[in-house]
Design a protein around this motif. Structure first.
Motif, PDB file in Angstrom:
ATOM      1  N   TYR A  46      12.924  64.655 -22.708  1.00 31.46           N
ATOM      2  CA  TYR A  46      12.054  63.674 -23.323  1.00 31.46           C
ATOM      3  C   TYR A  46      11.690  62.937 -22.112  1.00 31.46           C
ATOM      4  O   TYR A  46      10.610  62.062 -21.512  1.00 31.46           O
ATOM      5  CB  TYR A  46      13.042  62.625 -23.115  1.00 31.46           C
ATOM      6  N   TRP A  47      11.374  63.636 -21.078  1.00 30.48           N
ATOM      7  CA  TRP A  47       9.896  64.107 -19.947  1.00 30.48           C
ATOM      8  C   TRP A  47       8.633  63.958 -20.061  1.00 30.48           C
ATOM      9  O   TRP A  47       8.512  64.919 -19.842  1.00 30.48           O
ATOM     10  CB  TRP A  47      10.153  64.442 -18.955  1.00 30.48           C
ATOM     11  N   PHE A  48       8.348  63.003 -21.300  1.00 32.18           N
ATOM     12  CA  PHE A  48       7.152  63.416 -22.654  1.00 32.18           C
ATOM     13  C   PHE A  48       6.843  62.255 -22.897  1.00 32.18           C
ATOM     14  O   PHE A  48       7.564  60.946 -23.357  1.00 32.18           O
ATOM     15  CB  PHE A  48       7.627  64.493 -23.386  1.00 32.18           C
ATOM     16  N   PRO A  49       5.703  62.752 -23.067  1.00 35.84           N
ATOM     17  CA  PRO A  49       4.320  61.041 -24.497  1.00 35.84           C
ATOM     18  C   PRO A  49       5.403  61.329 -25.478  1.00 35.84           C
ATOM     19  O   PRO A  49       5.598  62.284 -25.450  1.00 35.84           O
ATOM     20  CB  PRO A  49       3.175  61.546 -24.196  1.00 35.84           C
ATOM     21  N   ARG A  50       6.297  59.889 -26.247  1.00 35.82           N
ATOM     22  CA  ARG A  50       7.046  59.892 -27.056  1.00 35.82           C
ATOM     23  C   ARG A  50       6.956  60.524 -27.768  1.00 35.82           C
ATOM     24  O   ARG A  50       7.408  61.670 -28.590  1.00 35.82           O
ATOM     25  CB  ARG A  50       7.001  58.231 -27.453  1.00 35.82           C
ATOM     26  N   GLN A  51       5.606  61.008 -28.507  1.00 34.93           N
ATOM     27  CA  GLN A  51       4.339  61.292 -29.399  1.00 34.93           C
ATOM     28  C   GLN A  51       4.342  63.321 -29.046  1.00 34.93           C
ATOM     29  O   GLN A  51       3.486  63.378 -29.716  1.00 34.93           O
ATOM     30  CB  GLN A  51       3.566  61.299 -30.016  1.00 34.93           C
ATOM     31  N   CYS A  52       4.477  63.233 -27.866  1.00 37.53           N
ATOM     32  CA  CYS A  52       4.095  64.827 -27.533  1.00 37.53           C
ATOM     33  C   CYS A  52       4.856  65.536 -28.180  1.00 37.53           C
ATOM     34  O   CYS A  52       5.856  66.276 -28.091  1.00 37.53           O
ATOM     35  CB  CYS A  52       3.862  65.359 -26.148  1.00 37.53           C
ATOM     36  N   ARG A 145      -2.001  77.513 -26.253  1.00 35.26           N
ATOM     37  CA  ARG A 145      -3.075  76.905 -27.148  1.00 35.26           C
ATOM     38  C   ARG A 145      -1.615  76.548 -28.521  1.00 35.26           C
ATOM     39  O   ARG A 145      -2.438  75.380 -29.420  1.00 35.26           O
ATOM     40  CB  ARG A 145      -3.595  78.162 -27.782  1.00 35.26           C
ATOM     41  N   ASN A 146      -0.632  77.050 -28.987  1.00 37.06           N
ATOM     42  CA  ASN A 146      -0.225  76.758 -30.212  1.00 37.06           C
ATOM     43  C   ASN A 146       1.589  76.394 -29.565  1.00 37.06           C
ATOM     44  O   ASN A 146       2.402  77.871 -29.344  1.00 37.06           O
ATOM     45  CB  ASN A 146      -0.703  77.439 -31.425  1.00 37.06           C
ATOM     46  N   LEU A 147       2.052  75.772 -30.157  1.00 35.98           N
ATOM     47  CA  LEU A 147       3.108  76.144 -29.662  1.00 35.98           C
ATOM     48  C   LEU A 147       4.651  77.130 -30.803  1.00 35.98           C
ATOM     49  O   LEU A 147       5.564  77.291 -30.479  1.00 35.98           O
ATOM     50  CB  LEU A 147       4.385  74.863 -29.843  1.00 35.98           C
ATOM     51  N   ARG A 167       5.884  68.326 -35.687  1.00 37.89           N
ATOM     52  CA  ARG A 167       4.738  68.031 -37.262  1.00 37.89           C
ATOM     53  C   ARG A 167       3.588  67.571 -36.617  1.00 37.89           C
ATOM     54  O   ARG A 167       3.124  67.189 -36.731  1.00 37.89           O
ATOM     55  CB  ARG A 167       5.351  66.536 -37.619  1.00 37.89           C
ATOM     56  N   ASN A 168       3.812  67.066 -35.034  1.00 34.68           N
ATOM     57  CA  ASN A 168       2.234  66.709 -34.133  1.00 34.68           C
ATOM     58  C   ASN A 168       1.366  67.638 -33.952  1.00 34.68           C
ATOM     59  O   ASN A 168       0.641  67.452 -32.748  1.00 34.68           O
ATOM     60  CB  ASN A 168       2.759  65.333 -32.816  1.00 34.68           C
ATOM     61  N   ALA A 169       2.823  68.800 -33.596  1.00 33.06           N
ATOM     62  CA  ALA A 169       2.206  69.932 -33.188  1.00 33.06           C
ATOM     63  C   ALA A 169       0.881  70.346 -33.989  1.00 33.06           C
ATOM     64  O   ALA A 169       0.269  70.045 -35.194  1.00 33.06           O
ATOM     65  CB  ALA A 169       2.953  71.165 -32.726  1.00 33.06           C
ATOM     66  N   ARG A 170       0.051  71.626 -33.590  1.00 34.47           N
ATOM     67  CA  ARG A 170      -0.888  72.089 -34.188  1.00 34.47           C
ATOM     68  C   ARG A 170      -0.724  72.884 -35.096  1.00 34.47           C
ATOM     69  O   ARG A 170       0.620  73.572 -34.876  1.00 34.47           O
ATOM     70  CB  ARG A 170      -1.949  72.605 -33.015  1.00 34.47           C
ATOM     71  N   PRO A 171      -1.584  73.211 -36.047  1.00 30.00           N
ATOM     72  CA  PRO A 171      -1.070  73.871 -37.676  1.00 30.00           C
ATOM     73  C   PRO A 171      -0.255  75.696 -36.716  1.00 30.00           C
ATOM     74  O   PRO A 171      -1.100  75.796 -35.390  1.00 30.00           O
ATOM     75  CB  PRO A 171      -1.818  74.256 -38.234  1.00 30.00           C
ATOM     76  N   ARG A 172       0.695  76.218 -37.278  1.00 33.04           N
ATOM     77  CA  ARG A 172       0.696  77.315 -37.562  1.00 33.04           C
ATOM     78  C   ARG A 172      -0.531  78.231 -37.251  1.00 33.04           C
ATOM     79  O   ARG A 172      -1.829  77.907 -38.629  1.00 33.04           O
ATOM     80  CB  ARG A 172       1.397  77.862 -38.400  1.00 33.04           C
ATOM     81  N   PRO A 173      -0.590  78.859 -36.904  1.00 32.95           N
ATOM     82  CA  PRO A 173      -2.076  80.015 -36.669  1.00 32.95           C
ATOM     83  C   PRO A 173      -2.001  80.572 -38.272  1.00 32.95           C
ATOM     84  O   PRO A 173      -3.511  80.783 -39.225  1.00 32.95           O
ATOM     85  CB  PRO A 173      -1.877  80.771 -36.153  1.00 32.95           C
ATOM     86  N   SER A 174      -1.218  80.890 -39.089  1.00 33.63           N
ATOM     87  CA  SER A 174      -1.512  81.429 -40.175  1.00 33.63           C
ATOM     88  C   SER A 174      -1.654  79.957 -41.298  1.00 33.63           C
ATOM     89  O   SER A 174      -2.630  80.447 -42.653  1.00 33.63           O
ATOM     90  CB  SER A 174      -0.153  82.109 -40.772  1.00 33.63           C
ATOM     91  N   GLU A 175      -1.695  78.988 -40.933  1.00 31.99           N
ATOM     92  CA  GLU A 175      -1.797  78.069 -41.941  1.00 31.99           C
ATOM     93  C   GLU A 175      -3.707  77.648 -41.504  1.00 31.99           C
ATOM     94  O   GLU A 175      -4.404  77.169 -42.006  1.00 31.99           O
ATOM     95  CB  GLU A 175      -1.059  76.533 -41.465  1.00 31.99           C
ATOM     96  N   LEU A 176      -3.883  77.986 -40.345  1.00 29.38           N
ATOM     97  CA  LEU A 176      -5.094  77.315 -40.344  1.00 29.38           C
ATOM     98  C   LEU A 176      -6.381  78.946 -40.448  1.00 29.38           C
ATOM     99  O   LEU A 176      -7.493  78.525 -41.071  1.00 29.38           O
ATOM    100  CB  LEU A 176      -5.472  77.267 -38.287  1.00 29.38           C
ATOM    101  N   GLN A 177      -5.816  79.611 -40.924  1.00 29.20           N
ATOM    102  CA  GLN A 177      -6.666  80.799 -41.410  1.00 29.20           C
ATOM    103  C   GLN A 177      -6.763  80.639 -43.256  1.00 29.20           C
ATOM    104  O   GLN A 177      -7.519  81.566 -44.687  1.00 29.20           O
ATOM    105  CB  GLN A 177      -5.980  81.930 -41.486  1.00 29.20           C
ATOM    106  N   ARG A 178      -6.003  79.415 -44.387  1.00 27.05           N
ATOM    107  CA  ARG A 178      -6.159  78.917 -45.182  1.00 27.05           C
ATOM    108  C   ARG A 178      -7.182  78.361 -45.406  1.00 27.05           C
ATOM    109  O   ARG A 178      -7.907  78.142 -45.161  1.00 27.05           O
ATOM    110  CB  ARG A 178      -5.318  78.690 -45.969  1.00 27.05           C
TER     111      ARG A 178
END
Length: 178
Positions: A46-52, A145-147, A167-178
């Motif tokens: 939890y050493w992060f911003p809440r929404q991170c 770049r992506n988790l 849920r706040n992470a960038r989309p999966r790379p495979s989801e970006l190609q759709r």
């Protein structure tokens, strides 16, 4: 920022809370109301911003030698580049509570919960420089770049792992190609 023996911590960006009342979190998978806190072992989560969004991995007694070597250290936290400015600038506070007011939650005790209102043992303490905390604790902080590649790799390994606010992470790379 760690709890003392017989204490647990709650991290917040709000330094004005004087009493914590159990509630059902918006992301809860259970209907019970709780006040959430963490013990010493899970405080770094939890050493992060809440929404991170963050992915966490660590060596456990059952971690295989190849998985230990692939991690590159005893504990690694990963965030996305877009969250680095927030990690560097957030004002995070730790509230201390008597551990006796809390009980372990779940089979892996990833958190501590109270079912009655609780008051902190004192005023909230500024957590300070989150990058310095990671360094002092010997936790490697990876900025990616992506988790999702990291999440998939550690969840399929013998490492201990956790994902928070994914849920706040960038989309999966495979989801970006759709």
């Amino acid at each position: 920022m760690r709890p003392a023996p017989d204490e647990v911590l709650h991290f917040s960006e709000d330094p004005t809370i004087t009493r914590f009342v159990p509630h059902v979190a918006a992301t809860a998978r259970q209907p019970e109301a709780y006040v959430w806190a963490v013990d010493d072992a899970r405080a770094p989560d939890y050493w992060f911003p809440r929404q991170c969004p963050r992915a966490l991995a660590w060596v456990t007694p059952s971690t295989t030698a190849p998985d230990r070597a692939s991690l590159g250290g005893p504990r690694v936290h990963a965030i996305e580049y877009g969250w680095l400015p927030a990690v560097q600038s957030v004002r995070l506070y730790a509230y201390r509570f008597a551990a006796s007011s809390f009980r372990s939650f779940g089979s892996h005790a990833h958190a501590m919960v109270a079912t009655s209102p609780v008051s902190p043992l004192g005023p909230p303490e500024p957590v300070g420089d989150l990058l310095a905390l990671h360094e002092a604790a010997g936790i490697e902080l990876r900025v990616m770049r992506n988790l999702w590649g990291f999440v998939d790799a550690v969840s399929a390994s013998s490492l201990g792992f956790s994902g928070i606010r994914l849920r706040n992470a960038r989309p999966r790379p495979s989801e970006l190609q759709r």
